[in-house]
Motif scaffolding. Structure first.
Motif, PDB file in Angstrom:
ATOM      1  N   ILE A 103       0.832  -1.204   0.000  1.00 52.05           N
ATOM      2  CA  ILE A 103       0.000   0.000   0.000  1.00 52.05           C
ATOM      3  C   ILE A 103       0.867   1.255   0.000  1.00 52.05           C
ATOM      4  CG2 ILE A 103      -1.687   1.324   1.363  1.00 52.05           C
ATOM      5  CD1 ILE A 103      -2.699  -1.342   2.459  1.00 52.05           C
ATOM      6  N   VAL A 104       2.011   1.188   0.664  1.00 53.91           N
ATOM      7  CA  VAL A 104       2.839   2.381   0.859  1.00 53.91           C
ATOM      8  C   VAL A 104       3.393   2.919  -0.458  1.00 53.91           C
ATOM      9  CG1 VAL A 104       4.832   3.344   2.050  1.00 53.91           C
ATOM     10  CG2 VAL A 104       3.378   1.663   3.203  1.00 53.91           C
ATOM     11  N   ILE A 106       2.453   2.199  -3.491  1.00 50.12           N
ATOM     12  CA  ILE A 106       1.320   2.484  -4.388  1.00 50.12           C
ATOM     13  C   ILE A 106       0.713   3.840  -4.053  1.00 50.12           C
ATOM     14  CG2 ILE A 106      -1.026   1.773  -4.997  1.00 50.12           C
ATOM     15  CD1 ILE A 106      -0.100  -1.132  -4.679  1.00 50.12           C
ATOM     16  N   ARG A 107       0.571   4.112  -2.761  1.00 43.08           N
ATOM     17  CA  ARG A 107       0.039   5.405  -2.321  1.00 43.08           C
ATOM     18  C   ARG A 107       1.000   6.537  -2.660  1.00 43.08           C
ATOM     19  NH1 ARG A 107      -0.806   6.063   4.009  1.00 43.08           N
ATOM     20  NH2 ARG A 107       1.476   5.976   3.827  1.00 43.08           N
ATOM     21  N   MET A 108       2.302   6.275  -2.560  1.00 39.04           N
ATOM     22  CA  MET A 108       3.294   7.296  -2.877  1.00 39.04           C
ATOM     23  C   MET A 108       3.306   7.622  -4.368  1.00 39.04           C
ATOM     24  SD  MET A 108       6.383   5.948  -0.394  1.00 39.04           S
ATOM     25  CE  MET A 108       7.601   7.188  -0.880  1.00 39.04           C
ATOM     26  N   GLY A 110       0.609   7.401  -6.431  1.00 41.50           N
ATOM     27  CA  GLY A 110      -0.582   8.223  -6.594  1.00 41.50           C
ATOM     28  C   GLY A 110      -1.079   8.264  -8.031  1.00 41.50           C
ATOM     29  N   ARG A 217       8.197   8.879  -9.919  1.00 45.39           N
ATOM     30  CA  ARG A 217       7.049   8.014 -10.141  1.00 45.39           C
ATOM     31  C   ARG A 217       7.464   6.632 -10.646  1.00 45.39           C
ATOM     32  NH1 ARG A 217       1.529   8.376 -10.692  1.00 45.39           N
ATOM     33  NH2 ARG A 217       0.585   6.857 -12.127  1.00 45.39           N
ATOM     34  N   THR A 224       7.594  -0.980  -6.246  1.00 41.78           N
ATOM     35  CA  THR A 224       6.383  -1.762  -5.994  1.00 41.78           C
ATOM     36  C   THR A 224       6.507  -3.157  -6.586  1.00 41.78           C
ATOM     37  OG1 THR A 224       5.062   0.274  -6.056  1.00 41.78           O
ATOM     38  CG2 THR A 224       3.878  -1.807  -6.261  1.00 41.78           C
ATOM     39  N   LEU A 269      -0.343   2.083   9.581  1.00 45.52           N
ATOM     40  CA  LEU A 269      -0.680   3.096   8.586  1.00 45.52           C
ATOM     41  C   LEU A 269      -1.814   3.998   9.069  1.00 45.52           C
ATOM     42  CD1 LEU A 269      -0.516   0.972   5.308  1.00 45.52           C
ATOM     43  CD2 LEU A 269       1.160   2.621   6.154  1.00 45.52           C
ATOM     44  N   ALA A 273      -1.567   8.004   9.657  1.00 47.60           N
ATOM     45  CA  ALA A 273      -2.503   8.958   9.055  1.00 47.60           C
ATOM     46  C   ALA A 273      -3.097   9.891  10.108  1.00 47.60           C
ATOM     47  CB  ALA A 273      -3.611   8.201   8.326  1.00 47.60           C
ATOM     48  N   GLU A 283       4.612  15.018   6.851  1.00 50.11           N
ATOM     49  CA  GLU A 283       4.753  14.188   5.659  1.00 50.11           C
ATOM     50  C   GLU A 283       6.235  13.967   5.380  1.00 50.11           C
ATOM     51  OE1 GLU A 283       2.573  12.710   3.997  1.00 50.11           O
ATOM     52  OE2 GLU A 283       0.651  13.688   4.363  1.00 50.11           O
TER      53      GLU A 283
END
Length: 298
Positions: A103-104, A106-108, A110, A217, A224, A269, A273, A283
């Protein structure tokens, strides 16, 4: 975690939300040392080296460094034997941690993923899947120059999520000798290993820092894929040659521990948050190879 084959220190840094900070600090530290030596030999002073040293977030990097050293000593003594004695249970737990930590990055990354980006993830995952399936080499008593070279390559995995440094040592037959050197306080072996690791980290992290700065990116997309492919090494049932085997009688226990690992990361996580939302935790920084402007009151 780097003493555990298959568990990447970079993955743990991603889970804890300090990956960019770690890369940024290591990059500036490496550049600062290079500037200190090169400028010192040329009589140019230390100003450029000091700029890089001031750009390191020492309040984060120092605790991480101390924790890593402690983890190596403790892990060599306690965690590694636990993995050997209970491989199914520990691998299932670590698999849950790694799976949820996807998740980390993938979230980064975006935004919406394009078709070629999905293809890059699958290619990186396939490469890692293949590498983690290589059979381990027999244990060896390597000369010190080989120790230095192996350490230089293995430490690169420290900051590359999905790639385990200890697993790389295992595949070249140097995992057991390295653990033995730590446990037996073989100072010569440990010193040469540390020197090789410092050189390798300095060279590798600079390139990774540049990639995160200029091509963030696609770099995170590759990360990932590496993490996804590394799940192969965490399959609880494998032969001594790393061939995948069918699930055994401990399947229920393994599934339970996998779920515990997933839950642990999700809780972490959620807490992160909440802290960010309440401005208790900031952040993470974006890695940048150039020295940061320094607040004189910092």
């Amino acid at each position: 975690m780097e003493v555990i084959p298959g568990v990447s220190g970079g993955t743990i840094a991603l889970i804890l939300g300090v990956y960019d900070t770690l890369i940024d600090g290591a990059g500036h530290l490496a550049r600062g040392v290079v500037r200190l030596i090169s400028d010192g030999l040329r009589g140019r002073g230390t100003s450029r080296a000091v700029e890089h040293f001031r750009s390191v977030r020492w309040v984060v990097v120092i605790p991480i460094g101390v924790g890593m050293l402690a983890a190596v000593v403790i892990g060599a003594r306690f965690v590694a034997p636990l993995v050997e004695e209970h491989p199914v249970e520990t691998k299932a737990l670590f698999a849950g941690l790694i799976a949820a930590s996807l998740i980390v990055p993938i979230r980064m990354v975006g935004g919406r993923w394009r078709v070629h980006e999905v293809a890059v993830v699958l290619a990186a995952a396939a490469l890692t899947f293949f590498l983690t399936g290589l059979p381990p080499a027999g244990d060896a008593n390597p000369p010190l120059w080989v120790v230095a070279i192996a350490a230089a390559f293995a430490v690169c995995a420290l900051v590359l999520p999905g790639v385990s440094g200890s697993y790389l040592l295992l595949t070249v037959g140097m995992y057991a000798p390295t653990l033995a050197a730590v446990n037996d306080r073989n100072l010569a072996y440990v010193a040469v290993f540390a020197l090789g690791a410092i050189v390798g980290l300095g060279l590798f992290v600079s390139g990774l820092q540049w990639l995160l700065s200029r091509h963030r990116r696609i770099t995170l997309i590759v990360v990932t894929g590496l993490m996804l492919g590394s799940l192969r090494s965490m399959w609880p049932w494998q032969s001594e040659e790393n061939a995948l085997l069918p699930a055994g009688p401990e399947a229920l226990t393994a599934v339970t521990l996998f779920a515990v690992g997933v839950l642990a990361v999700l809780v972490l996580l959620i807490v992160e948050a909440i802290l960010v939302r309440r401005h208790v935790l900031s952040e993470d920084t974006v890695s940048d190879p150039t020295p940061h402007p320094v607040d004189p009151e910092r």
